[in-house]
Design an enzyme around this catalytic site. Sequence first.
Site, PDB file in Angstrom:
ATOM      1  N   CYS A 221       1.021  -1.367   0.236  1.00  0.00           N
ATOM      2  CA  CYS A 221       0.027   0.071  -0.131  1.00  0.00           C
ATOM      3  C   CYS A 221       0.974   1.107   0.041  1.00  0.00           C
ATOM      4  O   CYS A 221       0.233   2.278   0.057  1.00  0.00           O
ATOM      5  CB  CYS A 221      -1.064   0.096   1.268  1.00  0.00           C
ATOM      6  SG  CYS A 221      -2.087  -1.351   1.340  1.00  0.00           S
TER       7      CYS A 221
ATOM      8  N   HIS B   3      -2.311   8.356   6.100  1.00  0.00           N
ATOM      9  CA  HIS B   3      -2.627   7.003   5.598  1.00  0.00           C
ATOM     10  C   HIS B   3      -4.142   6.753   6.207  1.00  0.00           C
ATOM     11  O   HIS B   3      -4.816   6.307   5.106  1.00  0.00           O
ATOM     12  CB  HIS B   3      -1.630   5.952   6.251  1.00  0.00           C
ATOM     13  CG  HIS B   3      -1.645   4.652   5.296  1.00  0.00           C
ATOM     14  ND1 HIS B   3      -1.771   4.682   3.988  1.00  0.00           N
ATOM     15  CD2 HIS B   3      -2.112   3.416   5.904  1.00  0.00           C
ATOM     16  CE1 HIS B   3      -1.837   3.510   3.557  1.00  0.00           C
ATOM     17  NE2 HIS B   3      -2.057   2.704   4.669  1.00  0.00           N
TER      18      HIS B   3
ATOM     19  N   HIS C  96      -9.888   2.412   0.550  1.00  0.00           N
ATOM     20  CA  HIS C  96      -8.336   2.285   0.249  1.00  0.00           C
ATOM     21  C   HIS C  96      -7.863   1.656  -1.071  1.00  0.00           C
ATOM     22  O   HIS C  96      -8.279   0.553  -1.510  1.00  0.00           O
ATOM     23  CB  HIS C  96      -7.934   0.990   1.307  1.00  0.00           C
ATOM     24  CG  HIS C  96      -6.539   1.062   1.643  1.00  0.00           C
ATOM     25  ND1 HIS C  96      -5.529   1.585   0.744  1.00  0.00           N
ATOM     26  CD2 HIS C  96      -5.679   0.536   2.666  1.00  0.00           C
ATOM     27  CE1 HIS C  96      -4.269   1.214   1.258  1.00  0.00           C
ATOM     28  NE2 HIS C  96      -4.525   0.790   2.357  1.00  0.00           N
TER      29      HIS C  96
END
Length: 372
Positions: A137, A264, A300
């Site tokens: 990620c 994040h 996400h």
Amino acid sequence: MATLIAASSLRTCLGDGAGTFAALLDGRSGVGPLRHPLTGQLNVTAGYQIDEPAPDVALRAGTWLRECVDEALTRAAVDPARSRVVALVGTGLRELAAVEELAFSGTATNPSRLHFGPAVRDAAPGLAEVVTIANACSAGGHALALAQDLIETGEADAVVVGAADTMTASMLAMIGKVTPEPTTQVRPFDRDRIGVLLGEGAAALVLVGEDWTGPAVGRLLATGLSCDAVHETAPDVDGIGRAMHDAWSRAGRDPDEVNLVVAHGTGTALNDPTECVALQRCLPRPAAPLVTAVKGAIGHLSGVAALANLDVALRCLASGTVPPVVGLANPLPEGDGLAFVRDARAHRDVTLAQVNAFGFGGVNAVTLVEAP
């Protein structure tokens, strides 16, 4: 020394970069019912999906990436046929959906298209090289760091930094296993958060040297990296801190100069308190920078997460407005003292933005960017 960002392009469930930012400023979310044949078996009922159909469903990520690369190169007025242009593409899953389709239906995809070289070359045939980086990620952030090295060492005249990911059955199954009940919306930094949901999309930026005379939307100062390997999935406060300090050191900037953090913010049990503690420890004045996060609005995006955050940061720099954290109603206790943007957009003359991206295995990337 720094690198200029000549252009940025983004695709999310909320539209292109401008459409996504407008929705973020309004506090809108793109979450909706999950459209997947295995929905009933996954303990996942919602997601942040792009509605626009792609010509080949199994290669949707590459389709969006091709569009973003073409748009970014056009805006930057960079012609790969006339300059040394390299492309680096970050991703978490590559075209895993195509492999799953082979398993489910027997429909095969040309193996060369399981990475993004062909998709990027469809948009820019004259590229010198295309490299796909599958680095969880924070993949987009790692691609940024490598791209800046290529520019500053003179190995390339321009670098296309891209990222792309779409939903897959395996990733949906994984997030469904770690939550007792289906998550209805990502709620970054909220004490009542349940868990993460997947989004999908793509992004592309064009990086050039400081002697660039064309358009520019930002100045990439540095990306700090760390690789913890402390745990397979759990984030590590010390590792995140090392990435932050690495970014500030490489950029030659003091942490108290940061006045915006695009976090994040996954809305998960472990990431959110860990990220808060890292910010509290590393920033000399934790309340000084505004803190926002976008996953409550767009989900996400896996390997696209860093570049999506960066696109938002660039728009905050240009507009003097910062979007609220969609889904944040009751901040978690570890966030006490952090200046989360809540309920409505904030007006701030942003001069130095920090972009956080953390991946499984402790692959962390923290990017610093300012106006051009």
